[in-house]
Enzyme design. Structure first.
Site, PDB file in Angstrom:
ATOM      1  N   CYS A 111      11.482 -26.407  38.797  1.00  0.00           N
ATOM      2  CA  CYS A 111      11.723 -25.515  39.931  1.00  0.00           C
ATOM      3  C   CYS A 111      11.389 -24.081  39.526  1.00  0.00           C
ATOM      4  O   CYS A 111      11.928 -23.561  38.551  1.00  0.00           O
ATOM      5  CB  CYS A 111      13.180 -25.599  40.388  1.00  0.00           C
ATOM      6  SG  CYS A 111      13.527 -24.538  41.818  1.00  0.00           S
ATOM      7  N   CYS A 178      13.082  15.478  26.000  1.00  0.00           N
ATOM      8  CA  CYS A 178      13.627  15.612  24.646  1.00  0.00           C
ATOM      9  C   CYS A 178      12.747  16.502  23.771  1.00  0.00           C
ATOM     10  O   CYS A 178      13.129  16.847  22.654  1.00  0.00           O
ATOM     11  CB  CYS A 178      13.799  14.232  23.992  1.00  0.00           C
ATOM     12  SG  CYS A 178      12.243  13.437  23.500  1.00  0.00           S
ATOM     13  N   CYS A 183       0.745  10.686  23.925  1.00  0.00           N
ATOM     14  CA  CYS A 183      -0.323  10.143  24.764  1.00  0.00           C
ATOM     15  C   CYS A 183       0.254   8.985  25.558  1.00  0.00           C
ATOM     16  O   CYS A 183       0.772   8.027  24.976  1.00  0.00           O
ATOM     17  CB  CYS A 183      -1.487   9.679  23.885  1.00  0.00           C
ATOM     18  SG  CYS A 183      -2.746   8.741  24.778  1.00  0.00           S
ATOM     19  N   CYS A 226     -10.311  -6.260 -18.668  1.00  0.00           N
ATOM     20  CA  CYS A 226      -9.060  -6.295 -17.896  1.00  0.00           C
ATOM     21  C   CYS A 226      -9.252  -5.809 -16.456  1.00  0.00           C
ATOM     22  O   CYS A 226      -8.334  -5.902 -15.642  1.00  0.00           O
ATOM     23  CB  CYS A 226      -7.979  -5.462 -18.585  1.00  0.00           C
ATOM     24  SG  CYS A 226      -8.318  -3.674 -18.564  1.00  0.00           S
ATOM     25  N   CYS A 236     -18.549  11.223 -25.794  1.00  0.00           N
ATOM     26  CA  CYS A 236     -19.826  10.526 -25.628  1.00  0.00           C
ATOM     27  C   CYS A 236     -19.694   9.403 -24.612  1.00  0.00           C
ATOM     28  O   CYS A 236     -18.638   9.203 -24.010  1.00  0.00           O
ATOM     29  CB  CYS A 236     -20.303   9.986 -26.975  1.00  0.00           C
ATOM     30  SG  CYS A 236     -19.239   8.671 -27.624  1.00  0.00           S
ATOM     31  N   CYS A 269     -29.381   0.555 -21.238  1.00  0.00           N
ATOM     32  CA  CYS A 269     -29.170   0.461 -19.781  1.00  0.00           C
ATOM     33  C   CYS A 269     -30.027   1.474 -19.051  1.00  0.00           C
ATOM     34  O   CYS A 269     -29.619   2.020 -18.026  1.00  0.00           O
ATOM     35  CB  CYS A 269     -27.688   0.661 -19.447  1.00  0.00           C
ATOM     36  SG  CYS A 269     -27.027   2.260 -19.976  1.00  0.00           S
TER      37      CYS A 269
END
Length: 471
Positions: A111, A178, A183, A226, A236, A269
């Protein structure tokens, strides 16, 4: 209004309003197009006319929930015709309130009828008065939470007020009695001329760790053993992590300890690795760009706080001095100081938030994308925006300097007149520049975006102040 229009009880009028999100115009429209009966069916409202005149089967009836027999006086019947004993109704109402339901449906199988609020209140008040008070609160909240024109004030601790705006004014900024301005669209602190989406991303960015990660990527190397970040402060290119692992600072690769000032034994490198170099360069560029906009956002934000907390009381004292000398000089009015100070605070906030808008509008964030066909228009609109921003910045600082001028016990009338003229002129200029920034954002920049955004209209006197409601 709805009760009188449709000749229904309060709980059915409320159910209809909730279904249409409290928009009276929608109810008028559906009534006109679909008719009364169909409109009720779509809202899940079932009416049975003259139910109060409908008699129960006998003086003693059987409750179909607990299967006990009760006198007619101990049974309640709803508009749908279903009736149960008051004890079962009361427990049903209590369970519904405990689960937070604002609309309590009939206990009849499938209902959809909403129970009469007067019956709910009457039965709960007798056995569960706390639940009755909570249900009364739920009825109020149903108006607030299902209504696009009403929102709770987001103050903490909560002031207990809700703010209502006019139809079609969702994108606006309001100030609760207050004192909190916010927004209305997103319930965040007032942030125009920055759209809600950009402001939300800025809040997450400033409060999160994204820029910390960028700084770590741009200024540290990860230990290959680690994986902790390492900062090099001299020496260096051979670096030793706390875990004991040696690595090359130039490339981050693991090495041995044997080395001299310009080379590491067994390690080279010098060959360029494009992706790693690009990754670090992008991180440095993004960090530098973020720092540029954040610094200016924070500088103007801090200036606003100082001008509010420290300059404000000084302005009030100056007004009192000038008002006290009104009868002794040609100085007729000191309200210009208050108006100029208000204009300074508002313009300072606009200036601070404009850097948040610029950070996202002129960046490459995936959530702020421009239409490909409009990209050629972006540099032109950006130049216009930045010109307005630069002019506003210059005049805000000039206005701040004028308002910081102190007077002696007996101010010189010529000095006061000069400061008044300068302050009034600069206030008008900064308000004009603020309006131009808003117009540029709304008309020139936001239409270039793939996903539409809207900003609140510019209010020279700040967010609209809400008034206390009186019945």
């Amino acid at each position: 209004m709805v009760m009188n229009l449709l000749n229904v009880k309060q709980h059915n009028a409320r159910a209809l309003l909730i279904h249409h999100r409290w928009k009276i115009d929608c109810i008028y429209d559906h009534l006109d197009r679909k008719g009364r009966d169909r409109m009720f069916r779509e809202a899940g409202i079932v009416l049975q006319e003259n139910i109060n005149g409908k008699a129960l089967p006998s003086r003693v009836v059987n409750c179909m929930v607990c299967f006990d027999e009760f006198s007619v006086g101990a049974v309640s019947i709803m508009e749908c015709g279903h009736y149960f004993c008051n004890d079962c109704w009361t427990e049903h109402f209590k369970a519904s309130v405990d689960s937070g339901k604002k609309q309590i449906r009939c206990m009849g199988v499938k209902c959809p009828v909403v129970c009469d609020e007067a019956v709910v209140q009457q039965l709960l008040a007798g056995k569960y008065p706390d639940a009755a008070r909570r249900f009364d609160r739920f009825l109020l909240e149903s108006y607030l939470e299902n209504n696009e024109s009403v929102k709770w004030c987001p103050s903490v601790p909560h002031c207990g007020r809700a703010i209502r705006v006019g139809a079609g004014e969702r994108y606006t900024e309001v100030e609760c009695p207050c004192g909190l301005g916010f927004c209305f669209a997103c319930a965040a602190a007032a942030h125009s001329p920055c759209p809600c989406t950009m402001w939300d991303m800025w809040e997450v960015k400033c409060n999160g760790e994204s820029e910390t990660v960028n700084w770590i990527l741009a200024n540290t190397k990860s230990c290959p053993k680690c994986f902790k970040p390492i900062v090099k402060d001299g020496g260096c290119n051979l670096v030793t992590c706390k875990c004991g692992q040696h690595l090359c600072w130039k490339c981050g690769g693991a090495t041995g300890f044997a080395h001299n000032w310009d080379s590491i034994d067994g390690h080279s490198c010098n060959r360029f690795v494009g992706e790693e170099k690009k990754k670090v360069d992008n991180a440095k560029r993004n960090l530098h760009r973020y720092t540029h906009y954040y610094d200016r956002f924070k500088i103007h934000g801090d200036s606003h706080k100082l001008e509010h907390d420290m300059l404000g009381p000084a302005i009030d004292e100056r007004v009192k001095v000038l008002e006290a000398l009104r009868d002794q000089s040609l100085i007729q009015d000191a309200s210009w100081l208050t108006e100029a100070h208000r204009g300074l605070l508002q313009s300072r906030q606009v200036l601070s938030r404009s850097y948040v808008f610029a950070y996202y509008m002129f960046g490459d964030d995936d959530k702020v994308r421009t239409w490909p066909a409009n990209r050629h228009s972006l540099p032109i609109a950006q130049g216009l925006f930045e010109n307005y921003q630069e002019e506003l910045e210059s005049n805000v600082e000039r206005l701040s300097k004028v308002l910081a001028t102190e007077y002696g016990p007996v101010p010189d009338e010529d000095d006061v007149r000069r400061d008044k003229q300068n302050a009034m002129n600069l206030t008008k200029i900064v308000q004009t520049r603020c309006g131009e920034i808003y117009k540029c954002i709304q008309d020139e920049l936001l239409p270039l975006l793939l996903d539409p955004m809207i900003i609140a209209a510019y209010r020279p006197r700040g967010p609209d102040k809400a008034k206390e409601f009186t019945a």
